[in-house]
Design an enzyme around this catalytic site. Structure first.
Site, PDB file in Angstrom:
ATOM      1  CD  GLU A 128      -2.757  -1.277   2.428  1.00 33.70           C
ATOM      2  OE1 GLU A 128      -2.474  -0.500   3.377  1.00 33.70           O
ATOM      3  OE2 GLU A 128      -3.683  -2.114   2.473  1.00 33.70           O
ATOM      4  CD  GLU A 129       2.417   3.357   4.197  1.00 33.24           C
ATOM      5  OE1 GLU A 129       3.621   3.183   4.545  1.00 33.24           O
ATOM      6  OE2 GLU A 129       1.528   3.746   4.961  1.00 33.24           O
ATOM      7  NE  ARG A 130       5.316   6.857  -4.317  1.00 33.45           N
ATOM      8  CZ  ARG A 130       5.573   8.023  -4.865  1.00 33.45           C
ATOM      9  NH1 ARG A 130       6.816   8.464  -4.929  1.00 33.45           N
ATOM     10  NH2 ARG A 130       4.591   8.771  -5.335  1.00 33.45           N
TER      11      ARG A 130
END
Length: 222
Positions: A128-130
């Site tokens: 969901e996040e880098r």
């Protein structure tokens, strides 16, 4: 009695669409083998995996359903439809050896780059996040994509590094075009200009086709 056994055999083989690969499928089955017991164990192991991935895989191995080898585990994951994608993401982040084998099972030959990326993220869900894990996934995808498409890659002047840059550009463009929170959507001209700065040898026409694909089909990592 033979009829009952045959019915069990048909029932078992039908279930392979849910668990498409297990090491036990390729072994000589012992006398009195029960497909019903096997698929009850597959059900139980899948539920266990969706609560704790390591325990789930250990269960399959302990029952002789899976061989304790990264290739066999990767094939099981690739062909199984019952594993929770969030738990799978956690497992693959911790088991990079299995991740490597899973990536190698993908065949991206003659696929347009964003379509190949969508297929990749259907099997190996993006975080969901880098971060480091996303960078690892894109790196592995880029290398595999180039391996599967040597002639098109050469003709387009691509390389694993260039594909890596394009993948990040596609993910960012996907967010820009599909997010309701972004009011001023990136134009095709802006996308081409921005991509040209990062991937110098890629033609504007090719980048324009990438934009059109995202605009018409949608996110690559949804």
């Amino acid at each position: 009695m033979p009829l009952i056994c045959e019915m069990m055999n048909i029932y078992g083989r039908g279930k392979e669409s849910t668990w498409g690969h297990c090491s036990i499928y390729n072994r000589k089955l012992p006398s009195g083998f029960s497909y019903r017991r096997l698929y009850l164990q597959l059900d139980e192991g899948s539920l266990s995996f969706n609560a704790n991935p390591e325990e789930g895989i250990s269960y399959f191995i302990s029952k002789g359903i899976l061989a304790d080898h990264p290739t066999e585990v990767a094939k099981f994951i690739f062909y199984t439809r019952r594993l929770n994608w969030k738990m799978l993401r956690i497992y693959l982040d911790e088991r990079r050896d299995v991740l490597d084998e899973l990536v190698s099972l993908h065949n991206f030959s003659n696929q347009f780059l964003p379509n190949a990326l969508r297929e990749f993220f259907r099997h190996i869900h993006a975080p969901e996040e880098r971060g480091e894990y996303l960078e690892t996934l894109i790196t592995k995808f880029s290398q595999r994509f180039c391996t599967c498409n040597p002639d098109p890659v050469r003709e387009l002047g691509l390389s694993p590094d260039a594909v890596y840059v394009l993948c990040y550009s596609l993910i960012l463009l996907s967010i820009d075009l599909t997010s309701p929170h972004v009011k001023n959507k990136m134009s095709k001209r802006e996308f081409i200009r921005n991509t040209r700065r990062a991937a110098h040898n890629v033609s504007d026409d090719f980048v324009g086709h990438l934009y059109d694909n995202i605009y018409l089909i949608g996110h690559v990592a949804a």
